[in-house]
Each structure stands twice: as structure tokens, then as C-alpha cells.
Design a protein around this motif. Structure first.
Motif, PDB file in Angstrom:
ATOM      1  N   GLY A   1       9.977   2.381 -10.606  1.00 39.98           N
ATOM      2  CA  GLY A   1       9.446   1.508  -9.573  1.00 39.98           C
ATOM      3  C   GLY A   1       8.303   0.728 -10.184  1.00 39.98           C
ATOM      4  O   GLY A   1       7.531   1.280 -10.949  1.00 39.98           O
ATOM      5  N   ILE A   2       8.175  -0.539  -9.825  1.00 39.59           N
ATOM      6  CA  ILE A   2       7.158  -1.308 -10.519  1.00 39.59           C
ATOM      7  C   ILE A   2       6.024  -1.681  -9.587  1.00 39.59           C
ATOM      8  O   ILE A   2       5.124  -0.901  -9.344  1.00 39.59           O
ATOM      9  CB  ILE A   2       7.751  -2.571 -11.123  1.00 39.59           C
ATOM     10  CG1 ILE A   2       8.991  -2.196 -11.916  1.00 39.59           C
ATOM     11  CG2 ILE A   2       6.743  -3.208 -12.023  1.00 39.59           C
ATOM     12  CD1 ILE A   2       9.555  -3.314 -12.672  1.00 39.59           C
ATOM     13  N   THR A   3       6.102  -2.898  -9.039  1.00 41.33           N
ATOM     14  CA  THR A   3       4.958  -3.385  -8.302  1.00 41.33           C
ATOM     15  C   THR A   3       4.643  -2.494  -7.115  1.00 41.33           C
ATOM     16  O   THR A   3       3.534  -2.002  -6.957  1.00 41.33           O
ATOM     17  CB  THR A   3       5.208  -4.814  -7.821  1.00 41.33           C
ATOM     18  OG1 THR A   3       5.719  -5.549  -8.920  1.00 41.33           O
ATOM     19  CG2 THR A   3       3.930  -5.424  -7.343  1.00 41.33           C
ATOM     20  N   GLU A   4       5.633  -2.312  -6.277  1.00 45.42           N
ATOM     21  CA  GLU A   4       5.443  -1.394  -5.174  1.00 45.42           C
ATOM     22  C   GLU A   4       6.593  -0.410  -5.212  1.00 45.42           C
ATOM     23  O   GLU A   4       7.721  -0.788  -5.453  1.00 45.42           O
ATOM     24  CB  GLU A   4       5.446  -2.149  -3.850  1.00 45.42           C
ATOM     25  CG  GLU A   4       4.277  -3.097  -3.739  1.00 45.42           C
ATOM     26  CD  GLU A   4       4.567  -4.218  -2.788  1.00 45.42           C
ATOM     27  OE1 GLU A   4       3.848  -4.342  -1.818  1.00 45.42           O
ATOM     28  OE2 GLU A   4       5.546  -4.964  -3.032  1.00 45.42           O
ATOM     29  N   THR A   5       6.294   0.815  -4.943  1.00 46.96           N
ATOM     30  CA  THR A   5       7.330   1.832  -5.074  1.00 46.96           C
ATOM     31  C   THR A   5       7.711   2.384  -3.714  1.00 46.96           C
ATOM     32  O   THR A   5       6.864   2.794  -2.942  1.00 46.96           O
ATOM     33  CB  THR A   5       6.842   2.984  -5.960  1.00 46.96           C
ATOM     34  OG1 THR A   5       6.609   2.484  -7.256  1.00 46.96           O
ATOM     35  CG2 THR A   5       7.886   4.079  -6.023  1.00 46.96           C
ATOM     36  N   TRP A   6       8.985   2.359  -3.481  1.00 49.08           N
ATOM     37  CA  TRP A   6       9.518   2.885  -2.252  1.00 49.08           C
ATOM     38  C   TRP A   6       9.952   4.314  -2.480  1.00 49.08           C
ATOM     39  O   TRP A   6      10.427   4.647  -3.562  1.00 49.08           O
ATOM     40  CB  TRP A   6      10.737   2.031  -1.861  1.00 49.08           C
ATOM     41  CG  TRP A   6      10.854   1.919  -0.398  1.00 49.08           C
ATOM     42  CD1 TRP A   6      11.725   2.598   0.389  1.00 49.08           C
ATOM     43  CD2 TRP A   6      10.073   1.117   0.456  1.00 49.08           C
ATOM     44  NE1 TRP A   6      11.526   2.259   1.691  1.00 49.08           N
ATOM     45  CE2 TRP A   6      10.523   1.358   1.768  1.00 49.08           C
ATOM     46  CE3 TRP A   6       9.025   0.233   0.261  1.00 49.08           C
ATOM     47  CZ2 TRP A   6       9.960   0.740   2.869  1.00 49.08           C
ATOM     48  CZ3 TRP A   6       8.470  -0.373   1.348  1.00 49.08           C
ATOM     49  CH2 TRP A   6       8.937  -0.129   2.642  1.00 49.08           C
TER      50      TRP A   6
END
Lengths: 179, 179
Positions: B163-168
Motif C-alpha cells: 500500500g502506498i499513499t493511503e492504505t486500505w
DNA sequence: CATAATGGCCGTATTCTATTCAGCAGAGAA
DNA sequence: TTCTCTGCTGAATAGAATACGGCCATTATG
């Protein structure tokens, strides 16, 4: 620990079908492969040696390709993702594919149904690095761009990950330049 | 073994920069995380406990998100890959994203720079399963299709994945339906 | 400048896990 | 039925992870 490494365009001997326990084992290990065989056996209803035997068989058959650490790209400053189409008309395929798959920033290569292009998934540090890579890419004989787009923000990337129809060897020098 | 699971849109506390040895460790583990700490220490020039300490720190800082088994989709009969754009104008984002990320077949979700769409990477058993999934997807309020294409043949998929910018949060029920 | 504090390493000791092994039970074939 | 094959179990052993004490280099501090 893997005694065999993938060969070029090697197809596995077609593993026997998996039963329910095998699938549950895969379901556990695809989330977390650091648990002990005792824990794994508990979760799927087997003794530790039996769970171990199953996992060994799944590895031998190729159902488990390997076991890896998932890295946060931010930690290694590789957070820019791009999807790039390249035109592949007039390719000899193999040498060009080899060249393209040499770049460690290229994470995936797919052919697209009903199109003459291939789709690359590319991860770099920033736009400058991306431009540099594309420039080098387009110097490869037979590679021309069709269209591409850059990912702003990624919400989901699941740890499922494999070579499918035909598997190219992962360039071993990848470990050095990437991290 | 991971004591903390990811929360919604959780951003890690920004890890301290990695030194050369850390990067070499990541480079080793991203290829094969089954080696012993003795072997890892050998490869990066540390004693087993020192290598262990480094890896623990990399886990705590989030540089190593987790350690997973890479599954061959052929073994579990999930070999059809599709990339699908969905129009996201008029989204409330969070609830729709949650709905979309619930489907275990959806492996990735990205937003695209300069566009109003999101890109989904979807893996199913066959075209029938893909059509079914798309049908369910388009029932989600706010989700409309723009374009999509199906992958014929995959030549390269590297085990790098995060996950990069925002991780779900990865839906936990995924383990059951997928495998 | 001297000295304390810190961080990271090593070697050893201990605990826990993987792995081997012998034996048992069920399924299928002759 | 009886043989064979496969996969399981529990116990024993080999091997790896982990905890710990001490050492050294670097950096802060009086």
C-alpha cells in the motif's frame, strides 16, 4: 531455500488439484507466512508435521511460488506508479521482452486481448526517474509508446502475485539497484 | 505474528531513513524471506542476532509490511487478469471505496493523475466470473464503467507489493472465498 | 578535555520450532 | 480379503530464533 529457479518460459508440470485443506493453507499463508507450522496446523486442523508436509508439497508443485517480504515503497523512496502501453507490432518478442524485463522498475508485463500493445506497470522514485526509464525503454529496438498514465494515489494493493501463463525469470540483479 | 493490523487510511509515523545494510536486507528478503537469520547475516555481513535486530526494526518501522506466500493463480484457478477503469465523478470516496475493496478479486485500486477515473486490477477464474464481478461492481452506487481490457498473457509479475499513499485494510474475509 | 550515555554489534546460552522417524489407519486395487 | 499407497499422529532430534551480557565507537555533556 528454493532449490529450483524459474527457467525461460518454463511451464510447471501441471499440479494435481488442491483439496479444501490446501486452499485453506494458501489462504492463511497469503496473509501471513511467518506463523509456525504448529499455528498453521491449528488453523487448518492438522498436526504440525502434517501441515509442514502439505506446505512442502505446495511448494514442490509450484502452487506456492515463493515466500517474500512485502516492502513499503515509501521506505525505499519508490512510490510513483505508472501504467505504460507499448506498441509491440513487429516484435521478435523474446529479446525485446528480455530487455524490458531487465529493468527492475518494471514490475509487470502483460499482453492485452484484442490489442497490439503490452501493458507495463512501472514503479519509480519520482517523475524524473520515470522519464529517464521511459527514455531508456524507447531506445529498445521495437519499443514504441502508445499511451500511459500515472497513478496519483493507491488505495489497495493486495499481496497476491505471480507469473501466470508464461513466466519470465526475475532478473537476479534486481536486488541491487532497487533497494 | 504482526501485532498491529492496518487501520483505515492509517499513515505510518515516517520511518527513519534506511542505511545501506537495511536496503541490502530488504533486497534479500523481497526475493526470499524463508532464509535463516544466520544466512541473512552472512549475506549482509552481520551476526545472526544483529541481522535479526535489523529485521525487527524494519518491521516495527513499517518498511517491511508483512511476509507472505506468493501463490500461483493457476493452482487456484484464478488466472484471468483484467484492468478496469471506473468513473468516480460524484463519489463520496470512502464508502464506495470500501465497497469496491471488499471484493477479493480486486487486487489493486489506483487513482489516475489528470483523470476522473480509478483503475482496478481484477483477477478471476474466467470471463464468466469477470462478467459477474463487473455486474456486481456496477450495482455499487456511484460506480460506472469507462473502459477496460483483459490480459491475454502475463510475462512478468514481480513480488513487490504494498500500500502506498493511503492504505486500505485488506478485507479479512478474503482468505475464505479466494482460496 | 574528560567522561558519561547511547546505539549497535558480537558470542553464548536458552527456548522454541522445524524436521525426521516409526507406526497406524483408511481408501482403493487385485 | 489382503496388499499397497497415502496421509496422518506423536515422540525424538536437529536446528533456528531469541534473550542476554559485555564490548566498542560515536556522540552528547559537564
Amino acid at each position: 531455500m528454493d532449490e529450483e529457479t524459474d527457467g525461460i518460459l518454463q511451464n510447471r508440470p501441471a499440479a494435481r488439484d488442491l483439496d479444501a485443506i490446501d486452499r485453506r493453507i494458501l489462504g492463511v499463508l497469503v496473509d501471513d507466512a511467518t506463523i509456525s507450522y504448529a499455528e498453521l496446523g491449528d488453523r487448518v486442523g492438522l498436526s504440525p508435521p502434517a501441515a509442514h508436509e502439505r506446505v512442502k508439497r505446495l511448494r514442490r508443485s509450484g502452487a506456492i511460488r515463493n515466500t517474500v517480504a512485502i516492502i513499503d515503497p515509501r521506505a525505499v523512496k519508490k512510490a510513483l506508479l505508472a501504467f505504460v502501453h507499448i506498441d509491440t507490432r513487429g516484435w521478435g518478442k523474446t529479446p525485446e521482452l528480455m530487455a524490458v524485463s531487465q529493468y527492475p522498475e518494471v514490475e509487470e508485463i502483460h499482453t492485452v486481448a484484442g490489442d497490439t500493445c503490452m501493458l507495463l506497470k512501472i514503479r519509480t522514485e519520482d517523475t524524473r526517474a520515470l522519464e529517464g526509464l521511459l527514455a531508456r525503454l524507447y531506445e529498445t529496438p521495437g519499443v514504441t509508446s502508445t499511451r500511459s498514465y500515472v497513478v496519483l494515489s493507491t488505495y489497495l494493493e493486495r499481496p497476491v502475485q505471480p507469473g501466470i501463463t508464461e513466466t519470465w525469470p526475475t532478473p537476479k540483479h534486481m536486488a541491487e539497484p532497487l533497494y
